[in-house]
Design a protein around this motif. Sequence first.
Motif, PDB file in Angstrom:
ATOM      1  N   LEU A 134      37.732  30.017  39.907  1.00 42.92           N
ATOM      2  CA  LEU A 134      37.438  29.663  41.297  1.00 42.92           C
ATOM      3  C   LEU A 134      37.935  28.268  41.630  1.00 42.92           C
ATOM      4  O   LEU A 134      38.574  28.052  42.675  1.00 42.92           O
ATOM      5  CB  LEU A 134      35.925  29.745  41.537  1.00 42.92           C
ATOM      6  N   ASP A 135      37.659  27.314  40.772  1.00 44.26           N
ATOM      7  CA  ASP A 135      38.077  25.936  41.035  1.00 44.26           C
ATOM      8  C   ASP A 135      39.597  25.818  41.103  1.00 44.26           C
ATOM      9  O   ASP A 135      40.135  25.035  41.900  1.00 44.26           O
ATOM     10  CB  ASP A 135      37.517  25.001  39.962  1.00 44.26           C
ATOM     11  N   ALA A 136      40.295  26.605  40.284  1.00 44.00           N
ATOM     12  CA  ALA A 136      41.758  26.589  40.330  1.00 44.00           C
ATOM     13  C   ALA A 136      42.264  27.137  41.663  1.00 44.00           C
ATOM     14  O   ALA A 136      43.208  26.597  42.253  1.00 44.00           O
ATOM     15  CB  ALA A 136      42.328  27.402  39.169  1.00 44.00           C
ATOM     16  N   THR A 156      26.772  33.735  42.077  1.00 38.58           N
ATOM     17  CA  THR A 156      26.413  32.744  41.067  1.00 38.58           C
ATOM     18  C   THR A 156      27.581  31.801  40.829  1.00 38.58           C
ATOM     19  O   THR A 156      27.409  30.578  40.715  1.00 38.58           O
ATOM     20  CB  THR A 156      26.025  33.438  39.747  1.00 38.58           C
ATOM     21  N   MET A 157      28.776  32.358  40.753  1.00 39.48           N
ATOM     22  CA  MET A 157      29.993  31.560  40.572  1.00 39.48           C
ATOM     23  C   MET A 157      30.157  30.538  41.686  1.00 39.48           C
ATOM     24  O   MET A 157      30.408  29.350  41.425  1.00 39.48           O
ATOM     25  CB  MET A 157      31.199  32.500  40.537  1.00 39.48           C
ATOM     26  N   LYS A 162      31.112  23.020  41.454  1.00 39.94           N
ATOM     27  CA  LYS A 162      30.855  21.699  42.043  1.00 39.94           C
ATOM     28  C   LYS A 162      32.086  21.160  42.769  1.00 39.94           C
ATOM     29  O   LYS A 162      32.156  19.963  43.060  1.00 39.94           O
ATOM     30  CB  LYS A 162      30.417  20.730  40.946  1.00 39.94           C
ATOM     31  N   HIS A 163      33.022  22.044  43.085  1.00 34.72           N
ATOM     32  CA  HIS A 163      34.243  21.591  43.747  1.00 34.72           C
ATOM     33  C   HIS A 163      33.910  20.995  45.112  1.00 34.72           C
ATOM     34  O   HIS A 163      33.111  21.544  45.871  1.00 34.72           O
ATOM     35  CB  HIS A 163      35.217  22.754  43.911  1.00 34.72           C
ATOM     36  N   ALA A 164      34.542  19.888  45.415  1.00 33.32           N
ATOM     37  CA  ALA A 164      34.249  19.150  46.647  1.00 33.32           C
ATOM     38  C   ALA A 164      34.515  19.971  47.901  1.00 33.32           C
ATOM     39  O   ALA A 164      33.854  19.769  48.928  1.00 33.32           O
ATOM     40  CB  ALA A 164      35.070  17.862  46.686  1.00 33.32           C
ATOM     41  N   GLY A 224      19.923  22.900  47.527  1.00 30.47           N
ATOM     42  CA  GLY A 224      20.693  21.669  47.674  1.00 30.47           C
ATOM     43  C   GLY A 224      21.942  21.797  48.521  1.00 30.47           C
ATOM     44  O   GLY A 224      22.573  20.778  48.844  1.00 30.47           O
ATOM     45  N   HIS A 225      22.300  23.018  48.921  1.00 33.62           N
ATOM     46  CA  HIS A 225      23.522  23.195  49.716  1.00 33.62           C
ATOM     47  C   HIS A 225      23.274  22.774  51.156  1.00 33.62           C
ATOM     48  O   HIS A 225      22.276  23.160  51.777  1.00 33.62           O
ATOM     49  CB  HIS A 225      23.976  24.654  49.669  1.00 33.62           C
TER      50      HIS A 225
END
Length: 289
Positions: A134-136, A156-157, A162-164, A224-225
């Motif tokens: 996902l981050d990629a 969940t993913m 934590k990607h900005a 926290g979102h």
Amino acid sequence: MSSKIYFNTKGRVNLRRRAINVATRAYHRIAPSHARKTARNLLLTPERYSANTQAPEGLQQKVIESSEGSIMTYSLGSGPTWLLGHGWSGSASQFYTLMERIAASGFTALAFDNPAHGASEGRHGHLPGFVKGLDAVLEQAVEDLAGVVAHSMGCTMMLESKHAKLAGVPMLLVAPILNYKDNLYRVVEGSGFSLRLFQDVIRAVEQQYQYPIDRVDSHQRLAGHQGHIVIVHDTGDRFALFEQSKKANALPGVSLIETSGLGHNRILKSESLLRAFDALSNQQTPETY
């Protein structure tokens, strides 16, 4: 094979489950190293999702590289991007109906096959690998992120990343697994598979990725979102517990849409989901759903 374990939620004692338990416990005791290798392949190898689903006209495919291997992405439309993430033994094609709606609404719908799923590389699938994939995709394929849609373990993913670029964006979570560790142990135990052998496999992944399973807390991530979150969940879902979504509905900024008779997967093509996207993408308040 792994889907037969993870999606077997009947929960009743039977001879087959007892036989699996006896066999896997004995295997682990007699040949522990070989048993761990075999169990890793069995438990972490998802079935490649296959369905005769017609790809939308204009769908574009592109490969990106990640630490988990090549990731296949699928895009439709133009404009700000809604990113879609599927769950275990799923694929981007499960989102085709929703992707057409997203594109028709003036956005780009961007889905991708998780590592070891669909047309992406990899043999073993797990949450740390999902997050890295996902981050990629976020880093290489997304510029203007309007929001995200996720299904099952894909939720969940999304919450774990934590990607900005995910900070504060609207989230549409479909049949989310919000008690990840408990759910994982529940379904493996229900299959009869040796829990001690399963724990050995989990520990190996934790050590490889420095990603303890105990740190996965989706309710804390939801709380926290900063963006609005809408959950669409069927009351009769036998895999992802509806009660967890009902609990999450009490959190500020979280809205729950209940469905009935759709189960865990058919909900992805439901009118309820399409209407939920329409409302969320138009920034309507929960009372208007």
